[in-house]
Design a protein around this motif. Sequence first.
Motif, short mmCIF file in Angstrom:
data_model
loop_
_atom_site.label_atom_id
_atom_site.label_comp_id
_atom_site.label_asym_id
_atom_site.label_seq_id
_atom_site.Cartn_x
_atom_site.Cartn_y
_atom_site.Cartn_z
N GLY A 155 -30.59 9.44 2.07
CA GLY A 155 -31.06 9.42 3.45
C GLY A 155 -30.75 10.72 4.19
N ASN A 156 -29.68 11.37 3.80
CA ASN A 156 -29.24 12.59 4.50
C ASN A 156 -29.91 13.87 3.99
OD1 ASN A 156 -27.45 11.20 6.13
ND2 ASN A 156 -25.62 11.72 4.95
N THR A 157 -30.63 13.78 2.88
CA THR A 157 -31.16 15.00 2.25
C THR A 157 -32.67 14.91 2.06
OG1 THR A 157 -30.71 13.98 0.10
CG2 THR A 157 -29.01 15.46 0.97
N SER A 158 -33.28 16.03 1.67
CA SER A 158 -34.72 16.05 1.43
C SER A 158 -35.05 16.51 0.03
CB SER A 158 -35.41 16.97 2.43
OG SER A 158 -36.78 17.13 2.03
N GLY A 159 -36.05 15.85 -0.56
CA GLY A 159 -36.53 16.21 -1.88
C GLY A 159 -37.21 17.58 -1.91
N ARG A 160 -37.46 18.13 -0.72
CA ARG A 160 -38.05 19.47 -0.67
C ARG A 160 -37.13 20.50 -1.32
NH1 ARG A 160 -39.36 17.77 4.33
NH2 ARG A 160 -41.58 17.29 4.49
N THR A 161 -35.83 20.29 -1.13
CA THR A 161 -34.87 21.30 -1.57
C THR A 161 -33.85 20.78 -2.59
OG1 THR A 161 -33.57 20.70 0.36
CG2 THR A 161 -35.00 22.62 0.57
N LEU A 162 -33.92 19.49 -2.92
CA LEU A 162 -32.88 18.91 -3.77
C LEU A 162 -33.46 17.95 -4.79
CD1 LEU A 162 -29.68 18.78 -3.89
CD2 LEU A 162 -29.88 16.64 -2.62
N PRO A 217 -22.91 5.27 -1.54
CA PRO A 217 -22.94 6.74 -1.43
C PRO A 217 -24.33 7.32 -1.73
CG PRO A 217 -21.05 6.00 -2.72
CD PRO A 217 -21.92 4.81 -2.53
N GLN A 218 -25.01 6.73 -2.69
CA GLN A 218 -26.35 7.21 -3.05
C GLN A 218 -27.36 6.89 -1.95
OE1 GLN A 218 -24.21 5.75 -5.09
NE2 GLN A 218 -24.28 6.68 -7.12
N PHE A 240 -32.05 12.76 -7.85
CA PHE A 240 -31.58 12.00 -9.02
C PHE A 240 -30.34 12.68 -9.62
CE2 PHE A 240 -35.80 10.22 -8.73
CZ PHE A 240 -35.62 8.92 -9.15
N ARG A 241 -30.46 14.00 -9.80
CA ARG A 241 -29.36 14.75 -10.38
C ARG A 241 -28.18 14.81 -9.40
NH1 ARG A 241 -29.04 19.53 -14.16
NH2 ARG A 241 -31.21 19.02 -14.65
N ALA A 242 -28.48 15.12 -8.14
CA ALA A 242 -27.42 15.31 -7.15
C ALA A 242 -26.57 14.05 -6.95
CB ALA A 242 -28.02 15.75 -5.83
N PHE A 243 -27.22 12.88 -7.03
CA PHE A 243 -26.50 11.64 -6.73
C PHE A 243 -26.27 10.76 -7.95
CE2 PHE A 243 -28.69 12.84 -2.71
CZ PHE A 243 -27.55 13.22 -2.03
N GLY A 244 -26.55 11.30 -9.13
CA GLY A 244 -26.27 10.56 -10.36
C GLY A 244 -27.09 9.29 -10.51
N LEU A 245 -28.35 9.36 -10.12
CA LEU A 245 -29.25 8.21 -10.31
C LEU A 245 -30.06 8.42 -11.59
CD1 LEU A 245 -30.50 7.88 -6.62
CD2 LEU A 245 -28.94 6.31 -7.82
N THR A 246 -30.26 7.32 -12.33
CA THR A 246 -30.93 7.42 -13.63
C THR A 246 -32.37 6.94 -13.53
OG1 THR A 246 -28.79 6.82 -14.59
CG2 THR A 246 -30.71 6.81 -16.07
N PRO A 247 -33.35 7.83 -13.72
CA PRO A 247 -34.74 7.39 -13.71
C PRO A 247 -35.07 6.67 -15.01
CG PRO A 247 -34.63 9.76 -14.11
CD PRO A 247 -33.21 9.28 -13.93
#
Lengths: 178, 178
Positions: free
Chosen positions: B86-93, B80-81, B96-103
């Motif tokens: 792949g479906n979204t852009s870091g310009r507007t999102l 899912p991540q 990490f937060r949106a998809f629950g990824l841990t830096p």
Amino acid sequence: MAKKSFPLSRVYGLIEPGPVVLVTTVRKGRANVMTMSWHTMMEFEPPLEGCVISNRNHSYDALKATKECVINIPTLELAPQVVGCGNTSGRTLDKFRAFGLTPAPASRVKAPLIDECYAALECKVVDTKLVSKYCFFILEVLKAWVDTTKKNPKTMHHLGRGSFMVAGRTIKLPSRVK
Amino acid sequence: MAKKSFPLSRVYGLIEPGPVVLVTTVRKGRANVMTMSWHTMMEFEPPLEGCVISNRNHSYDALKATKECVINIPTLELAPQVVGCGNTSGRTLDKFRAFGLTPAPASRVKAPLIDECYAALECKVVDTKLVSKYCFFILEVLKAWVDTTKKNPKTMHHLGRGSFMVAGRTIKLPSRVK
């Protein structure tokens, strides 16, 4: 193998998953084949593929001189040939004969298709800027052939030191990426 | 995920099979992540990896400006991540937060590792000659991390249009190729 013409706009789907490929060249009437894994798509259409072919490989000189090759994609049934072509050199061996591979005429280049492979991309070299430093050739795919009866082809993916990952199942996800 | 330091001389075995990767960058304190499949090994050691990152991607500017990134290799649990990034852009999102990824902090670059990925390669850009024409960056891997408890990792391999091949079984063959 019954390969059909395949749209150039869909070639990326063959290359992106990272299959081991068999690269054919021909020079002075003598065809050769090498096993290769260092390649990537670089543009969708016309399809560009970048690949590293070391200057230690016999195919390097042929590719540099003729600027033509065919990228053939084998499946698991050809594992002995994939390994055989990787373990030997065209300098001293006719690999087609040694490994029972059947050369078939291509339509746009002089290098042969390998009949036993499920897909083949006829390519010409279009950029050599990184050849001297990295042995990195940029190829344009002129014509593509695929045996479309082969669903979920069991491509081979090199892990190094004799290990290969075999293509597993295909899943469908809600990706909007081309 | 418990990743350990991994020898640079063995990085090729992670990249050659052609997995989908998640590329992280950071610029002006803001981390981003993109999904990427157009990459290839170019040298064994120090490991060089070539990759296409389109100038339509938000990560392009960050990579060009900072010359650093991390190539993270996800497995099937992160499907899912992978698709979401792949479906979204870091310009507007904030992905990490949106998809629950841990830096997680890297050791040699400012871009973060993704904790959930089984492997990560800290990279710096070492050649930009083909960036303007092909958006092709050559990266040197400075440091590699792998969760070695993960045998036969179920990497994902992009086939296009929502389809992915999932890594299948591993076979051992008498290959003498590195």
